[in-house]
Scaffold this motif. Structure first.
Motif, PDB file in Angstrom:
ATOM      1  N   PRO A 291       0.831  -1.208   0.000  1.00 12.71           N
ATOM      2  CA  PRO A 291       0.000   0.000   0.000  1.00 12.71           C
ATOM      3  C   PRO A 291       0.867   1.260   0.000  1.00 12.71           C
ATOM      4  O   PRO A 291       1.935   1.290   0.622  1.00 12.71           O
ATOM      5  CB  PRO A 291      -0.791  -0.131   1.317  1.00 12.71           C
ATOM      6  CG  PRO A 291      -0.736  -1.573   1.681  1.00 12.71           C
ATOM      7  CD  PRO A 291       0.572  -2.078   1.166  1.00 12.71           C
TER       8      PRO A 291
ATOM      9  N   ALA B 178      -1.051  -0.733  12.443  1.00 11.14           N
ATOM     10  CA  ALA B 178      -1.793  -0.323  11.247  1.00 11.14           C
ATOM     11  C   ALA B 178      -1.084  -0.771   9.977  1.00 11.14           C
ATOM     12  O   ALA B 178      -1.714  -1.269   9.032  1.00 11.14           O
ATOM     13  CB  ALA B 178      -1.978   1.194  11.248  1.00 11.14           C
TER      14      ALA B 178
ATOM     15  N   ALA C 226      -7.520  -5.326   8.044  1.00 15.67           N
ATOM     16  CA  ALA C 226      -6.742  -4.170   7.580  1.00 15.67           C
ATOM     17  C   ALA C 226      -7.205  -2.910   8.289  1.00 15.67           C
ATOM     18  O   ALA C 226      -8.379  -2.555   8.237  1.00 15.67           O
ATOM     19  CB  ALA C 226      -6.885  -4.019   6.069  1.00 15.67           C
ATOM     20  N   ARG C 227      -6.270  -2.200   8.944  1.00 17.43           N
ATOM     21  CA  ARG C 227      -6.623  -1.002   9.711  1.00 17.43           C
ATOM     22  C   ARG C 227      -6.120   0.273   9.054  1.00 17.43           C
ATOM     23  O   ARG C 227      -6.755   1.306   9.132  1.00 17.43           O
ATOM     24  CB  ARG C 227      -6.087  -1.126  11.138  1.00 17.43           C
ATOM     25  CG  ARG C 227      -6.838  -2.174  11.951  1.00 17.43           C
ATOM     26  CD  ARG C 227      -6.094  -2.505  13.220  1.00 17.43           C
ATOM     27  NE  ARG C 227      -6.869  -3.380  14.084  1.00 17.43           N
ATOM     28  CZ  ARG C 227      -6.902  -4.699  13.979  1.00 17.43           C
ATOM     29  NH1 ARG C 227      -6.211  -5.297  13.036  1.00 17.43           N
ATOM     30  NH2 ARG C 227      -7.623  -5.425  14.813  1.00 17.43           N
ATOM     31  N   GLY C 228      -4.943   0.226   8.473  1.00 13.69           N
ATOM     32  CA  GLY C 228      -4.407   1.291   7.648  1.00 13.69           C
ATOM     33  C   GLY C 228      -4.694   2.710   8.065  1.00 13.69           C
ATOM     34  O   GLY C 228      -4.359   3.152   9.175  1.00 13.69           O
TER      35      GLY C 228
ATOM     36  N   THR D 262      -0.964  -4.922   9.736  1.00 20.19           N
ATOM     37  CA  THR D 262      -2.263  -5.523   9.400  1.00 20.19           C
ATOM     38  C   THR D 262      -2.681  -5.198   7.970  1.00 20.19           C
ATOM     39  O   THR D 262      -3.350  -6.007   7.313  1.00 20.19           O
ATOM     40  CB  THR D 262      -3.346  -5.059  10.373  1.00 20.19           C
ATOM     41  OG1 THR D 262      -3.389  -3.613  10.417  1.00 20.19           O
ATOM     42  CG2 THR D 262      -3.085  -5.589  11.775  1.00 20.19           C
ATOM     43  N   SER D 263      -2.299  -4.026   7.466  1.00 19.07           N
ATOM     44  CA  SER D 263      -2.619  -3.673   6.076  1.00 19.07           C
ATOM     45  C   SER D 263      -1.822  -4.522   5.089  1.00 19.07           C
ATOM     46  O   SER D 263      -2.297  -4.819   3.986  1.00 19.07           O
ATOM     47  CB  SER D 263      -2.348  -2.185   5.824  1.00 19.07           C
ATOM     48  OG  SER D 263      -3.176  -1.382   6.645  1.00 19.07           O
TER      49      SER D 263
ATOM     50  N   VAL E 187      -8.388   1.343   2.666  1.00 24.39           N
ATOM     51  CA  VAL E 187      -7.451   0.243   2.429  1.00 24.39           C
ATOM     52  C   VAL E 187      -8.197  -0.995   1.929  1.00 24.39           C
ATOM     53  O   VAL E 187      -7.749  -1.678   0.992  1.00 24.39           O
ATOM     54  CB  VAL E 187      -6.669  -0.088   3.718  1.00 24.39           C
ATOM     55  CG1 VAL E 187      -5.799  -1.323   3.522  1.00 24.39           C
ATOM     56  CG2 VAL E 187      -5.812   1.095   4.122  1.00 24.39           C
TER      57      VAL E 187
ATOM     58  N   THR F 263      -7.640  -2.638  -1.724  1.00 24.88           N
ATOM     59  CA  THR F 263      -7.181  -4.026  -1.806  1.00 24.88           C
ATOM     60  C   THR F 263      -8.107  -4.846  -2.696  1.00 24.88           C
ATOM     61  O   THR F 263      -7.660  -5.620  -3.551  1.00 24.88           O
ATOM     62  CB  THR F 263      -7.116  -4.649  -0.405  1.00 24.88           C
ATOM     63  OG1 THR F 263      -6.196  -3.910   0.399  1.00 24.88           O
ATOM     64  CG2 THR F 263      -6.670  -6.097  -0.473  1.00 24.88           C
TER      65      THR F 263
ATOM     66  N   SER G 207     -11.587  -0.721  11.406  1.00 26.85           N
ATOM     67  CA  SER G 207     -11.164  -1.196  10.089  1.00 26.85           C
ATOM     68  C   SER G 207     -10.955   0.029   9.213  1.00 26.85           C
ATOM     69  O   SER G 207     -11.327   1.137   9.586  1.00 26.85           O
ATOM     70  CB  SER G 207     -12.220  -2.120   9.471  1.00 26.85           C
ATOM     71  OG  SER G 207     -12.337  -3.316  10.210  1.00 26.85           O
TER      72      SER G 207
END
Length: 449
Positions: A43, A401, A371-373, A404-405, A164, A168, A160
Motif C-alpha cells: 500500500p 496499522a 486491515a486497519r491502515g 495488518t494492512s 485500504v 485491496t 477497520s
C-alpha cells in the motif's frame, strides 16, 4: 477613541519559508516512496509513513541532528503550522472516505453485515480495553487516566479501514465478488462504529470521566446524528443539486468543502473529534447524486495526491522506532499486534461462520476486516494530540496499522481462490466493466481442489 484592534501582522520571514520547505520536502519524498511501495505491491501508505520515519527522530534526528533541527525546528509556531496543514488534509481525507460509502448497499445487506461486523468490533474492543488495563504504567502518559487510555486502546484495536479495504479489493479484482461486497459493507459498519467510539473517548479525555458527563456526551452525539439525518441530509442534498444546475464545476467543489469544514467544526465544538463530522458530511454529500460525485473527482485527486501523503508523512514524523529498543515497548508491540490480529480475525470469522457462510468465505472476511491502515493512523494521531498516547505507544499503534494492512492481500487472494465464481458475480463484473471501467486487476484464479 480606538474603534478597532491593531491588525495582526501576517506570518512571514523564516517561519513561513521553513513551512514551505517542510511541505515541499515531505510531499516530494512521500510521493517517491509511495510510488516505490506500490511497485513493490505494498500500500502507498507504507511509503508515505516511511517518509516521516526517515526524516524524523528515528533516522535523520540521531544521524544528522543539525539538518534535522534546521528542517524541523522545535518551535511551537512551526509545529502548529504543519499540524494545521495536516488537520485540513485528514478532515478532507475522511470526507472522501464518506463519499465512497454506499448506504443503499449497507441497508440491503444490513443484517448479514451486522452479524459479521459486530463480533469483529466487540471482541477486539474488549481485548484492547483489557490490555490497556494491564499494560505497565511506564507506557502511559504522566497524569493520564488509565480508564481513558484503555478505552482509547480498545478503539484502536477494533477499527477497520474502508480506503485500504476498497483499494485491496480493487487491486485483486475482487470488488464484484459477493464476499468482496460483504467485506466492504461490514468494514463500513465497523468504520462508522469506530468513529462514534473515537468521538466518545475524545469527549472522555477532554471533559473528564463521570456518569453525567458521559450521558451528556452520548446525548449530544445522538442529537447531532439525528439533526444530520433530519435537517442536514435534505439541506445538503438541495445545496449540492443546486450547484450541479449552475453549470460551474468549481461551485460544487467549494460547496462540498464548506459543508465538510462546517460539520467538522460542529463536532469539534461539541467535544467530539472533527473527523467524525467530516465522515458524516461526506456521506450526506454523496446523497447529491452521481453528478456531484463526478464533479468532486478533482477534489479526491488533490486529497489523495497532495494532502493525504503530507498528512501520513507528518504522522511518521511522530514515530520513534528507537523506542522499540526498550524490551518493555517491544514486548508490548508484539503482544498488541497479536491481540489486534487475533481479535479482529476471530471476531469476523465467528460472525461469518454463524451467518452460514463457508469456511473460506469466513477466512476472506477475517483477512479483509483485519486491515486497519488509514483509520488507525488517524486514531493514533488523535490520541497523541490529546495526550492519551505516549510517543512509544503511538509508534506501536501505527506499526499495527501498517502490519495488518500488509497481511490482508495475500490471505485474501488465497481464500478467494478457493471460492467458485457465481453467475451473479459474473454479471456484476460485467456491470462494473461497463460503468466504472472494471474493478481492478484480473480476477483471482480458482485454486485446484
Amino acid at each position: 477613541m480606538v474603534l478597532a484592534l491593531d491588525p495582526v501582522p501576517p506570518i512571514g520571514g523564516h517561519p513561513l519559508a521553513t513551512f514551505f520547505v517542510q511541505i515541499g520536502v515531505l510531499l516530494l519524498l512521500a510521493t517517491l516512496l509511495g510510488r516505490l511501495a506500490v511497485r513493490l505491491k505494498l500500500p502507498a501508505i507504507v511509503g508515505e509513513l516511511l517518509t516521516g520515519i526517515v526524516l524524523g527522530p528515528s533516522l535523520l534526528g540521531p544521524t544528522l541532528p543539525q539538518l534535522s533541527g534546521w528542517l524541523f525546528p522545535k518551535a511551537a509556531e512551526q509545529a502548529h503550522l504543519l499540524d494545521a496543514f495536516g488537520q485540513i488534509g485528514v478532515v478532507l481525507l475522511v470526507a472522501v472516505t464518506g463519499l465512497q460509502l454506499d448506504t443503499r448497499l449497507v441497508r440491503r445487506r444490513a443484517a448479514t453485515a451486522a452479524r459479521v461486523s459486530l463480533p469483529g468490533f466487540l471482541i477486539p474492543l474488549a481485548l484492547g480495553i483489557g490490555a490497556g488495563c494491564l499494560l505497565p504504567a511506564t507506557l502511559l502518559m504522566k497524569g493520564s487516566d488509565r480508564t481513558v487510555f484503555a478505552a482509547f486502546l480498545g478503539i484502536t484495536m477494533c477499527v477497520s479501514a474502508i480506503p485500504v479495504i476498497a483499494k485491496t479489493l480493487m487491486d485483486l479484482g475482487l470488488l464484484h465478488r459477493n464476499v468482496g461486497q460483504l467485506i466492504l459493507i461490514s468494514g463500513t459498519v465497523d468504520d462508522v462504529l469506530g468513529w462514534v467510539g473515537l468521538s466518545v473517548v475524545t469527549a472522555m479525555a477532554t471533559t473528564g470521566l463521570h456518569a453525567a458527563g458521559l450521558a451528556l456526551t452520548v446525548g449530544c452525539l445522538l442529537l447531532f446524528v439525528a439533526a444530520a439525518l433530519l435537517i442536514g441530509r435534505p439541506l445538503v442534498r438541495r445545496v449540492m443539486r443546486s450547484t450541479v444546475k449552475s453549470g460551474e464545476p468549481g461551485l460544487t467543489l467549494s460547496a462540498s468543502v464548506v459543508v465538510v469544514v462546517l460539520f467538522s467544526a460542529t463536532t469539534h465544538a461539541l467535544g467530539f473529534e472533527a473527523v467524525f463530522g467530516a465522515l458524516v458530511a461526506g456521506i450526506l454529500i454523496r446523497g447529491g447524486g452521481k453528478d456531484v460525485l463526478t464533479r468532486l473527482a478533482p477534489l479526491r485527486t488533490f486529497v489523495m495526491a497532495v494532502l493525504a501523503p503530507v498528512f501520513f508523512a507528518t504522522a511518521g514524523l511522530r514515530m520513534d522506532l528507537t523506542a522499540l529498543s526498550d524490551p518493555t515497548v517491544l514486548g508490548t508491540a508484539v503482544v498488541l499486534l497479536l491481540i489486534a490480529i487475533a481479535g479482529k480475525f476471530a471476531g469476523a470469522f465467528i460472525g461469518a461462520w454463524s451467518s452460514g457462510l463457508s469456511r473460506w468465505e469466513a477466512v476472506a472476511l477475517g483477512a479483509g476486516m483485519n486491515a486497519r491502515g488509514v483509520v488507525e493512523v488517524v486514531v493514533a494521531m488523535v490520541g497523541l494530540r490529546l495526550g492519551v498516547l505516549s510517543t512509544a505507544m503511538y509508534t506501536v499503534v501505527v506499526l499495527i496499522a501498517v502490519v495488518t494492512s500488509l497481511m490482508g492481500p495475500p490471505i485474501l487472494r488465497g481464500a478467494m481462490g478457493r471460492l467458485e465464481v457465481t453467475a451473479d458475480e459474473q454479471l456484476r463484473r460485467a456491470e462494473l466493466d461497463s460503468t466504472l471501467g472494471g474493478d481492478g486487476r484480473e480476477p483471482v484464479e480458482q485454486a485446484p481442489a
